[in-house]
Scaffold this motif. Structure first.
Motif, PDB file in Angstrom:
ATOM      1  N   ASP A 109       0.806  -1.227   0.000  1.00  0.00           N
ATOM      2  CA  ASP A 109       0.000   0.000   0.000  1.00  0.00           C
ATOM      3  C   ASP A 109       0.841   1.281   0.000  1.00  0.00           C
ATOM      4  O   ASP A 109       0.557   2.213  -0.750  1.00  0.00           O
ATOM      5  CB  ASP A 109      -0.970   0.028   1.184  1.00  0.00           C
ATOM      6  CG  ASP A 109      -2.178  -0.868   0.976  1.00  0.00           C
ATOM      7  OD1 ASP A 109      -2.289  -1.507  -0.088  1.00  0.00           O
ATOM      8  OD2 ASP A 109      -3.021  -0.933   1.898  1.00  0.00           O
ATOM      9  N   TYR A 120       1.409   6.224  -7.147  1.00  0.00           N
ATOM     10  CA  TYR A 120       0.226   6.960  -7.599  1.00  0.00           C
ATOM     11  C   TYR A 120       0.503   8.470  -7.526  1.00  0.00           C
ATOM     12  O   TYR A 120       0.193   9.213  -8.450  1.00  0.00           O
ATOM     13  CB  TYR A 120      -0.995   6.587  -6.752  1.00  0.00           C
ATOM     14  CG  TYR A 120      -2.285   7.170  -7.272  1.00  0.00           C
ATOM     15  CD1 TYR A 120      -3.059   6.472  -8.179  1.00  0.00           C
ATOM     16  CD2 TYR A 120      -2.734   8.421  -6.852  1.00  0.00           C
ATOM     17  CE1 TYR A 120      -4.253   7.000  -8.668  1.00  0.00           C
ATOM     18  CE2 TYR A 120      -3.921   8.956  -7.335  1.00  0.00           C
ATOM     19  CZ  TYR A 120      -4.673   8.244  -8.241  1.00  0.00           C
ATOM     20  OH  TYR A 120      -5.850   8.770  -8.732  1.00  0.00           O
ATOM     21  N   LYS A 171       0.870   4.016  -2.978  1.00  0.00           N
ATOM     22  CA  LYS A 171       0.514   5.432  -2.781  1.00  0.00           C
ATOM     23  C   LYS A 171       1.607   6.350  -3.324  1.00  0.00           C
ATOM     24  O   LYS A 171       1.313   7.387  -3.931  1.00  0.00           O
ATOM     25  CB  LYS A 171       0.276   5.727  -1.299  1.00  0.00           C
ATOM     26  CG  LYS A 171      -1.029   5.188  -0.779  1.00  0.00           C
ATOM     27  CD  LYS A 171      -1.161   5.412   0.715  1.00  0.00           C
ATOM     28  CE  LYS A 171      -2.344   4.637   1.246  1.00  0.00           C
ATOM     29  NZ  LYS A 171      -2.324   4.476   2.695  1.00  0.00           N
TER      30      LYS A 171
END
Length: 186
Positions: free
Chosen positions: A148, A155, A152
């Motif tokens: 995760d 992204y 992130k």
């Protein structure tokens, strides 16, 4: 003096012709890309690429990635910039989060680590040392959230860097222009 005027006139004419060639090339680029996108997805659905949908890609990266045509276009753009590893990693993480089997999760986590995370990986993503080390430990006993933080980061990189360049790119602008021209023609 007359030769200077002739030279300037020739230069201006060549510049004008180059601009016309660029416009023609961009128009063809958009048309060709529309055909490629629609061929890619023609077997799965009758949904066509529309000007309205394509314009909505500029609202947010999330909006772009929600569209199958938008995702394919963005992916093509990232490949042209030699940064496709970012979208590939992000998509791989999205798939990883759907895994139910702990055996498959463990196997897939190791593959993701080897392919994207470890130093000098074939498709190494740009993340900080701390995140890389955190994932290295997490992959030993993986869970659905072990990537995760890296996802992130990636992204965010795409959103701040690649996405704005995509919106200014020839591929996106010519696609919009071609769809707008088609919409006017009816």
């Amino acid at each position: 003096m007359p030769s200077l005027i002739i030279t300037e006139t020739l230069t201006q004419t060549q510049h004008f012709n180059m601009e016309q060639d660029d416009r023609r090339r961009n128009k063809n680029l958009g048309k060709n890309f529309i055909c490629r996108l629609q061929c890619m997805f023609s077997h799965s659905t009758s949904e066509r690429l529309s000007l309205e949908d394509t314009q909505q890609w500029s609202q947010s990266l999330e909006r772009l990635l929600e569209s199958k045509y938008g995702l394919a276009t963005f992916r093509t753009f990232l490949k042209s910039e030699f940064s496709a590893e970012n979208i590939e990693f992000w998509l791989t993480c999205e798939e990883y989060k759907k895994i139910k089997s702990s055996f498959r999760m463990s196997s897939k986590a190791k593959k993701i680590y080897e392919q994207f995370i470890k130093a000098r990986a074939p498709k190494e993503i740009n993340i900080d040392y701390y995140t890389r080390e955190q994932i290295k430990r997490a992959v030993k006993t993986p869970n659905l959230q072990c990537f995760d933080d890296a996802q992130k980061i990636v992204y965010g990189l795409m959103e701040r860097d690649s996405y704005p360049r995509f919106l200014r790119s020839d591929i996106y602008r010519s696609l919009l222009e071609s769809l707008a021209t088609d919409a006017v023609k009816g």
